[in-house]
Design a protein around this motif. Structure first.
Motif, PDB file in Angstrom:
ATOM      1  N   SER A  47       5.084 -51.880  -4.695  1.00  0.00           N
ATOM      2  CA  SER A  47       5.302 -51.789  -5.725  1.00  0.00           C
ATOM      3  C   SER A  47       6.034 -50.896  -6.604  1.00  0.00           C
ATOM      4  O   SER A  47       6.672 -51.247  -7.628  1.00  0.00           O
ATOM      5  N   ALA A  48       6.011 -49.500  -6.101  1.00  0.00           N
ATOM      6  CA  ALA A  48       6.831 -48.537  -6.388  1.00  0.00           C
ATOM      7  C   ALA A  48       8.319 -48.796  -6.210  1.00  0.00           C
ATOM      8  O   ALA A  48       9.187 -48.528  -7.013  1.00  0.00           O
ATOM      9  N   SER A  51       9.229 -51.218  -8.593  1.00  0.00           N
ATOM     10  CA  SER A  51       9.490 -50.758  -9.969  1.00  0.00           C
ATOM     11  C   SER A  51      10.560 -49.796 -10.072  1.00  0.00           C
ATOM     12  O   SER A  51      11.563 -49.854 -11.190  1.00  0.00           O
ATOM     13  N   GLY A  54      13.593 -52.327 -10.579  1.00  0.00           N
ATOM     14  CA  GLY A  54      13.415 -52.636 -11.736  1.00  0.00           C
ATOM     15  C   GLY A  54      14.046 -51.593 -12.661  1.00  0.00           C
ATOM     16  O   GLY A  54      14.768 -52.067 -13.760  1.00  0.00           O
ATOM     17  N   LEU A  55      13.837 -50.293 -12.815  1.00  0.00           N
ATOM     18  CA  LEU A  55      14.103 -49.255 -13.458  1.00  0.00           C
ATOM     19  C   LEU A  55      15.767 -49.420 -13.347  1.00  0.00           C
ATOM     20  O   LEU A  55      16.579 -49.005 -14.270  1.00  0.00           O
ATOM     21  N   TYR A 198       8.577 -58.445  -5.892  1.00  0.00           N
ATOM     22  CA  TYR A 198       9.535 -57.705  -6.774  1.00  0.00           C
ATOM     23  C   TYR A 198      10.644 -56.917  -6.391  1.00  0.00           C
ATOM     24  O   TYR A 198      11.370 -56.630  -7.114  1.00  0.00           O
ATOM     25  N   ASN A 202      14.269 -57.967  -8.013  1.00  0.00           N
ATOM     26  CA  ASN A 202      15.241 -57.158  -8.422  1.00  0.00           C
ATOM     27  C   ASN A 202      16.509 -56.695  -7.789  1.00  0.00           C
ATOM     28  O   ASN A 202      17.333 -56.533  -8.187  1.00  0.00           O
ATOM     29  N   LYS A 305      10.013 -51.542 -21.542  1.00  0.00           N
ATOM     30  CA  LYS A 305       9.959 -51.377 -19.933  1.00  0.00           C
ATOM     31  C   LYS A 305       9.679 -49.851 -19.557  1.00  0.00           C
ATOM     32  O   LYS A 305       8.923 -49.579 -18.575  1.00  0.00           O
ATOM     33  N   GLN A 308       5.716 -49.592 -19.730  1.00  0.00           N
ATOM     34  CA  GLN A 308       4.970 -50.315 -18.838  1.00  0.00           C
ATOM     35  C   GLN A 308       4.819 -49.549 -17.645  1.00  0.00           C
ATOM     36  O   GLN A 308       3.887 -49.874 -16.769  1.00  0.00           O
ATOM     37  N   LEU A 309       5.756 -48.626 -17.432  1.00  0.00           N
ATOM     38  CA  LEU A 309       5.695 -47.777 -16.031  1.00  0.00           C
ATOM     39  C   LEU A 309       4.370 -47.010 -16.002  1.00  0.00           C
ATOM     40  O   LEU A 309       3.940 -46.768 -14.919  1.00  0.00           O
ATOM     41  N   THR A 312       1.925 -49.396 -14.319  1.00  0.00           N
ATOM     42  CA  THR A 312       1.820 -49.756 -13.144  1.00  0.00           C
ATOM     43  C   THR A 312       0.513 -49.294 -11.850  1.00  0.00           C
ATOM     44  O   THR A 312       0.119 -50.374 -11.364  1.00  0.00           O
ATOM     45  N   SER A 313       0.245 -48.308 -11.967  1.00  0.00           N
ATOM     46  CA  SER A 313      -1.327 -47.843 -11.204  1.00  0.00           C
ATOM     47  C   SER A 313      -2.096 -48.907 -11.462  1.00  0.00           C
ATOM     48  O   SER A 313      -2.771 -49.370 -10.593  1.00  0.00           O
TER      49      SER A 313
END
Length: 583
Positions: A47-48, A51, A54-55, A198, A202, A305, A308-309, A312-313
């Motif tokens: 997921s990291a 993310s 996504g960033l 994800y 992305n 955005k 929302q970081l 995440t955890s």
């Protein structure tokens, strides 16, 4: 890698249960903790990566297109995937299918002979889902002009938004397939493939942005969203088929004698309504923001955005533990479900409040570091950072909602046992609609604050309405959990939340001047973030927050533990060394 839980489901709770832990559950706890830690580690790592991609996607959007009427048009079209991704991947589909597959697993273990309930559940639900998704995707594409007019009537370039909306409407079918397969795999305790989706999503967007931004403009991002959604579903097909085959063929009972699962169509309504009302906060922001100066919707999007970081955890914790809660409630063990929910509330709050303190202290430096280049200028940085700080007030409530809403829908899964009376199993009650009512009241607060504050404060008024509404919803959901059989020990839960909140406020106050001491964004973010982290850890341990104190004391104990002295390897002896001295 697939993470499988090596223990049996908990036994149903009885009315005379005591505070003591039964021996089987106590023996299973270490194995379960090991499974959860392994699943969380795998999910967190992948997921990291998702993310991070996504960033990078948002960075490229800001660099190539900035914050103008073109990006506003695309972001209105992005409302479609922003709405249907939670509905079909993370929230509604998970609320429906994780409990359903958990119940199928309980039935599989209760009666090991006869047709496999997991396969029977797939046959009875997946075809109807595909038909509904195709119909919905076509309806959104055909109604794109009307949809854009409803979402953003003051948009400067509505035709571009209509084109992008028709492209993003293609995501609905693969989103739904991905959500269904991911929910099934998580219920079957396979977390690796669902965590990859994800990353694939992305990657698809980035590929189109990098290759087509000059030729297609912002339309390249819309096409990338569609391509990425197809990759999400594709990466799950083989793992799901493999897990479905691993159940093997079961014999010994006729199909009619098996304890089958029956689909309950009405159970879909409260779940879908809750997810849509939760996503309606975005609709409100886009609607009110379309009447503000160009770029406002983009500032709100970038701020959301980044904010929302910090979530995440917390989302990872809920993703990993939701099948455990669903399995416990399917087996009737409400005590185990309550203990898990309380633990999740504490752990999610600790992580989110740490992230919130960092955003409060370092928002300008973080936005400048991430976005301020190309078409994204200093004025955009200042506006986005201000919105982030206001958004941050609602982040703890968002984390709490993510934890608390799941038990509501575990009690009423989308399927029931075939031997359950129809009148008892198929009707919804007001308790099924309680989360929807809580969310509607929260939306009323959002609208009231947004309409009242936007004329005076612009985007900050919209962000304040978002934070106020989501906090009101969280308070209502916490109060209503006991009606669902999960009687939280509120003094214990609220006391822990208060200690974490005090530590976060103090850490933000200390980190803010530290971040301002450096002129460049990178040193400012590092200095402010380091101050926030150390302050939160020290103050959380001092205030007695178990979620902070335990890890801090563990690290200190490990640091103080004396290291064993290395044993030197014996050197080869010589005749001179073997002789006594003086001889």
């Amino acid at each position: 890698m697939t993470t499988d839980q090596p223990v049996a489901p908990p036994a149903p709770a009885t009315a005379t249960a005591t505070a003591e832990v039964p021996a089987p559950r106590a023996a299973a706890e270490p194995a379960r903790r090991g499974f959860l830690a392994k699943a969380f580690g795998v999910t967190a790592l992948l997921s990291a990566a998702g993310s991070g991609l996504g960033l990078l996607r948002d960075l490229l959007l800001a660099r190539y297109f900035g914050a103008n009427q073109g990006t506003d048009a695309f972001l209105v079209a992005w409302t479609v995937p922003e709405t249907f991704a939670p509905l079909l991947i993370e929230d509604a589909m998970a609320f429906l299918m994780v409990p359903a597959f958990s119940l199928a697993l309980v039935l599989r273990e209760e009666r090991p002979h006869g047709p496999d309930p997991v396969r029977q559940l797939t046959r009875s639900t997946l075809p109807w889902l595909l038909l509904a998704l195709c119909t919905l995707s076509g309806a959104v594409a055909l109604g794109a002009p009307r949809l854009v007019d409803l979402l953003a009537p003051g948009l400067a370039d509505p035709q571009l938004a209509v084109t992008c909306t028709r492209i993003t409407a293609l995501t609905i079918l693969p989103f739904g397939v991905a959500g269904y397969l991911a929910s099934a795999l998580r219920a079957l305790h396979s977390f690796t493939a669902p965590a990859v989706i994800y990353v694939m999503y992305n990657l698809g967007i980035l590929a189109l942005l990098l290759s087509g931004h000059r030729l297609l403009g912002v339309r390249s991002a819309a096409i990338g969203v569609a391509v990425g959604s197809v990759l999400m579903a594709g990466v799950l097909l083989l793992p799901f088929a493999r897990r479905l085959r691993s159940g093997g063929r079961r014999r010994g009972l006729r199909r009619g004698a098996a304890r089958r699962l029956v689909l309950i169509p009405l159970a879909l309504l409260p779940v879908a309504a809750f997810t849509l009302t939760r996503q309606a906060q975005v609709f409100i922001e886009r609607y009110l923001g379309s009447g503000l100066p160009p770029g406002t919707i983009s500032h709100l999007n970038y701020a959301a955005k980044v904010s929302q970081l910090a979530m995440t955890s917390a989302i990872l914790i809920v993703t990993v533990t939701f099948p455990v809660v669903a399995r416990a409630m399917a087996a009737g063990d409400f005590t185990a479900a309550r203990d898990r929910v309380e633990k999740d509330l504490g752990q999610a709050a600790a992580l989110v409040l740490l992230g919130t303190a960092f955003l409060m202290a370092c928002a300008p430096a973080l936005v400048a570091l991430l976005f301020q280049r190309g078409a994204f200028g200093p004025a955009d940085t200042s506006a986005t950072a201000a919105v982030i700080r206001v958004y941050s007030f609602g982040l703890p409530a968002q984390a709490m909602i993510g934890v608390m809403v799941r038990p509501y829908f575990c009690v009423r899964p989308v399927v029931r046992r075939a031997d359950t009376p129809r009148a008892e199993g198929d009707r919804t009650t007001w308790l099924d609609w309680y989360p929807v009512g809580a969310m509607l009241l929260g939306l009323a607060v959002t609208v009231a604050v947004g309409v009242g504050a936007t004329p005076h404060f612009g985007a900050l008024g919209l962000a304040a309405g978002n934070a106020a509404g989501i906090t009101a919803t969280a308070a209502l959901l916490m109060r209503g959990l006991m009606l669902r059989g999960v009687a939280l020990r509120l003094p214990r839960v609220l006391g822990g939340q208060a200690r974490l909140l005090a530590a976060a406020l103090a850490a933000a106050a200390l980190g803010w001047p530290a971040a301002r001491a450096a002129a460049d964004p990178l040193p400012a973010a590092l200095l402010g973030g380091g101050t926030v982290l150390l302050s939160f850890a020290a103050l959380g341990a001092l205030f007695g927050a178990a979620e902070v104190r335990g890890p801090v004391l563990g690290l200190l104990a490990r640091a103080r533990r004396p290291q064993p002295a290395p044993v030197p390897s014996p050197a080869p002896s010589t005749a001179a060394e073997e002789r006594p001295h003086g001889r």
